[in-house]
Design a protein around this motif. Structure first.
Motif, PDB file in Angstrom:
ATOM      1  N   ALA A   1      66.952  20.155  99.691  1.00  0.00           N
ATOM      2  CA  ALA A   1      65.968  19.688 100.679  1.00  0.00           C
ATOM      3  C   ALA A   1      65.287  18.413 100.184  1.00  0.00           C
ATOM      4  CB  ALA A   1      64.946  20.787 100.943  1.00  0.00           C
ATOM      5  N   LYS A   2      65.081  18.338  98.882  1.00  0.00           N
ATOM      6  CA  LYS A   2      64.455  17.151  98.294  1.00  0.00           C
ATOM      7  C   LYS A   2      65.369  15.931  98.423  1.00  0.00           C
ATOM      8  CE  LYS A   2      62.274  15.562  94.002  1.00  0.00           C
ATOM      9  NZ  LYS A   2      61.938  15.922  92.595  1.00  0.00           N
ATOM     10  N   ASP A   3      66.664  16.133  98.234  1.00  0.00           N
ATOM     11  CA  ASP A   3      67.618  15.031  98.368  1.00  0.00           C
ATOM     12  C   ASP A   3      67.652  14.509  99.800  1.00  0.00           C
ATOM     13  OD1 ASP A   3      68.356  15.321  95.692  1.00  0.00           O
ATOM     14  OD2 ASP A   3      69.858  16.840  96.189  1.00  0.00           O
ATOM     15  N   LEU A   4      67.657  15.432 100.764  1.00  0.00           N
ATOM     16  CA  LEU A   4      67.680  15.017 102.168  1.00  0.00           C
ATOM     17  C   LEU A   4      66.404  14.288 102.556  1.00  0.00           C
ATOM     18  CD1 LEU A   4      69.306  18.179 103.835  1.00  0.00           C
ATOM     19  CD2 LEU A   4      70.416  16.032 103.178  1.00  0.00           C
ATOM     20  N   ALA A   5      65.287  14.742 102.016  1.00  0.00           N
ATOM     21  CA  ALA A   5      64.016  14.062 102.294  1.00  0.00           C
ATOM     22  C   ALA A   5      64.033  12.645 101.728  1.00  0.00           C
ATOM     23  CB  ALA A   5      62.863  14.875 101.710  1.00  0.00           C
ATOM     24  N   TYR A   6      64.632  12.485 100.554  1.00  0.00           N
ATOM     25  CA  TYR A   6      64.729  11.160  99.927  1.00  0.00           C
ATOM     26  C   TYR A   6      65.593  10.226 100.775  1.00  0.00           C
ATOM     27  CZ  TYR A   6      66.375   7.582  96.669  1.00  0.00           C
ATOM     28  OH  TYR A   6      66.717   6.393  96.089  1.00  0.00           O
ATOM     29  N   ILE A   7      66.730  10.731 101.265  1.00  0.00           N
ATOM     30  CA  ILE A   7      67.614   9.918 102.098  1.00  0.00           C
ATOM     31  C   ILE A   7      66.918   9.552 103.404  1.00  0.00           C
ATOM     32  CG2 ILE A   7      69.786   9.948 103.391  1.00  0.00           C
ATOM     33  CD1 ILE A   7      70.906  11.760 101.196  1.00  0.00           C
TER      34      ILE A   7
ATOM     35  N   LEU B   1      67.210  15.633 111.874  1.00  0.00           N
ATOM     36  CA  LEU B   1      68.072  16.573 112.583  1.00  0.00           C
ATOM     37  C   LEU B   1      69.546  16.330 112.267  1.00  0.00           C
ATOM     38  CD1 LEU B   1      66.319  16.689 116.084  1.00  0.00           C
ATOM     39  CD2 LEU B   1      66.205  18.379 114.253  1.00  0.00           C
ATOM     40  N   LEU B   2      69.912  15.043 112.139  1.00  0.00           N
ATOM     41  CA  LEU B   2      71.294  14.723 111.774  1.00  0.00           C
ATOM     42  C   LEU B   2      71.580  15.152 110.337  1.00  0.00           C
ATOM     43  CD1 LEU B   2      71.685  11.157 113.350  1.00  0.00           C
ATOM     44  CD2 LEU B   2      72.299  13.375 114.321  1.00  0.00           C
ATOM     45  N   LEU B   3      70.621  14.977 109.462  1.00  0.00           N
ATOM     46  CA  LEU B   3      70.800  15.396 108.073  1.00  0.00           C
ATOM     47  C   LEU B   3      70.927  16.911 107.964  1.00  0.00           C
ATOM     48  CD1 LEU B   3      68.217  13.025 106.328  1.00  0.00           C
ATOM     49  CD2 LEU B   3      70.710  12.872 106.214  1.00  0.00           C
TER      50      LEU B   3
ATOM     51  N   GLU C   1      63.699   9.167 103.934  1.00  0.00           N
ATOM     52  CA  GLU C   1      62.649   8.171 103.681  1.00  0.00           C
ATOM     53  C   GLU C   1      63.231   6.800 103.355  1.00  0.00           C
ATOM     54  OE1 GLU C   1      60.163   9.731 100.645  1.00  0.00           O
ATOM     55  OE2 GLU C   1      59.449  11.431 101.850  1.00  0.00           O
ATOM     56  N   LYS C   2      64.327   6.789 102.606  1.00  0.00           N
ATOM     57  CA  LYS C   2      64.874   5.505 102.157  1.00  0.00           C
ATOM     58  C   LYS C   2      65.697   4.816 103.238  1.00  0.00           C
ATOM     59  CE  LYS C   2      67.453   3.250  98.468  1.00  0.00           C
ATOM     60  NZ  LYS C   2      68.099   3.362  97.143  1.00  0.00           N
ATOM     61  N   TYR C   3      66.494   5.585 103.994  1.00  0.00           N
ATOM     62  CA  TYR C   3      67.415   4.976 104.952  1.00  0.00           C
ATOM     63  C   TYR C   3      67.021   5.252 106.406  1.00  0.00           C
ATOM     64  CZ  TYR C   3      70.293   4.595 100.766  1.00  0.00           C
ATOM     65  OH  TYR C   3      70.762   4.313  99.502  1.00  0.00           O
TER      66      TYR C   3
END
Length: 300
Positions: free
Chosen positions: A22-28, A37-39, A30-32
């Protein structure tokens, strides 16, 4: 950290994310600035393949056939794994929950000189072709397996309960793969919006059509084999019952005569004659011969 830059040049950056938290998806996100929902779709193990566009972001959710052999074939995740591909500007992000064969193979090929100036759209196309080839390999494997089972049933006469279980498992696997390929037509059709040649798009479409046809054939053939196997089993059971019925025809009149002479009555035909026993046996043999001739004449 599962986030890794697999390739980078002035016009292309390929970022791969394996087993994201979940932390990795949150990082992606925020950055991109990718829609959450797509993630989240990339983490759903049984999500159907699809295509979505959000502004200049193109999202392809593919499913690749896996080499795992699972006993229970109930869900899409039992025969395939997801591969999410995000395309925007000069970036390509791939997200997958488990190790992916297409990613592994392309990771080794991307460093070759011929891919020195590759663009994100081209990487996505190569991944799509590898995904389709994974189904091609599986269809070839299942066709060989079906031929083996068919030879065992019709040539070696090896018909047992294990055959029907193997055929049913093969049918289930082919059906799940056919369902995935049917749903994949949407994202394949939308590859036309990418910067790729028509010939390359045609190659991808042809590969999809080929594997779809293979799995539809596999499903139909497995269904036919199951029906034929059950019909042959019924035929063998009927043959056994036919033999037993014929034997019953022989012994029914003989058993009737033996039953009469087994009664404890003094007034019985030929009971006190010296050759009464042999006369009775002769009559029984004559009746058995007549029954045999009748059965032969009727071709039973």
């Amino acid at each position: 950290m599962p986030i890794e830059i697999l390739y980078q040049n002035p016009q292309c950056e390929w970022i791969d994310v394996e087993a994201p938290t979940a932390k990795d998806l949150a990082y992606i996100h925020e950055k991109y600035h990718i829609n959450t929902l797509l993630l989240e779709d990339t983490t759903d193990p049984n999500h159907l393949p699809k295509f979505e566009q959000d502004g200049d972001l193109k999202f392809f959710l593919m499913r690749e056939n896996t080499e795992l052999e699972r006993r229970n074939l109930n869900n899409l995740s039992d025969v395939s794994t997801k591969l999410g591909v995000f395309l925007f500007r000069n970036k390509l992000i791939t997200i997958h929950r488990m190790k992916n064969r297409s990613i592994r193979e392309l990771k080794e090929e991307i460093v070759l000189p011929r891919n020195e100036n590759i663009i994100p759209d081209k990487i996505a196309l190569i991944l799509a072709l590898k995904v389709m080839r994974s189904f091609d390999d599986e269809s070839t494997h299942l066709l060989e397996k079906m031929d083996l089972i068919e030879n065992e049933i019709f040539l070696k006469r090896n018909n047992n309960a294990n055959q029907i279980r193997r055929l049913y498992q093969l049918k289930r696997k082919a059906g799940l793969n056919a369902r995935i390929l049917s749903a994949s037509s949407d994202w394949i059709k939308n590859f036309r919006s990418l910067n790729i040649h028509d010939a390359e798009m045609k190659d991808l479409q042809d590969k999809h059509d080929d594997v779809t046809t293979d799995f539809e054939h596999l499903t139909a053939q497995a269904t036919n084999l199951i029906s034929m196997f059950l019909a042959m089993s019924d035929q063998r059971a009927n043959q056994v019952m036919k033999v037993l019925a014929i034997y019953s025809m022989y012994f029914l009149p003989l058993t009737f005569i033996a039953g009469i002479y087994g009664m404890n009555f003094d007034n019985m035909p030929e009971l006190h004659q010296p050759f009464g026993y042999f006369i009775t046996l002769g009559v029984m043999a004559f009746i058995a011969l007549l029954t045999f001739l009748y059965v032969r004449r009727k071709k039973w």
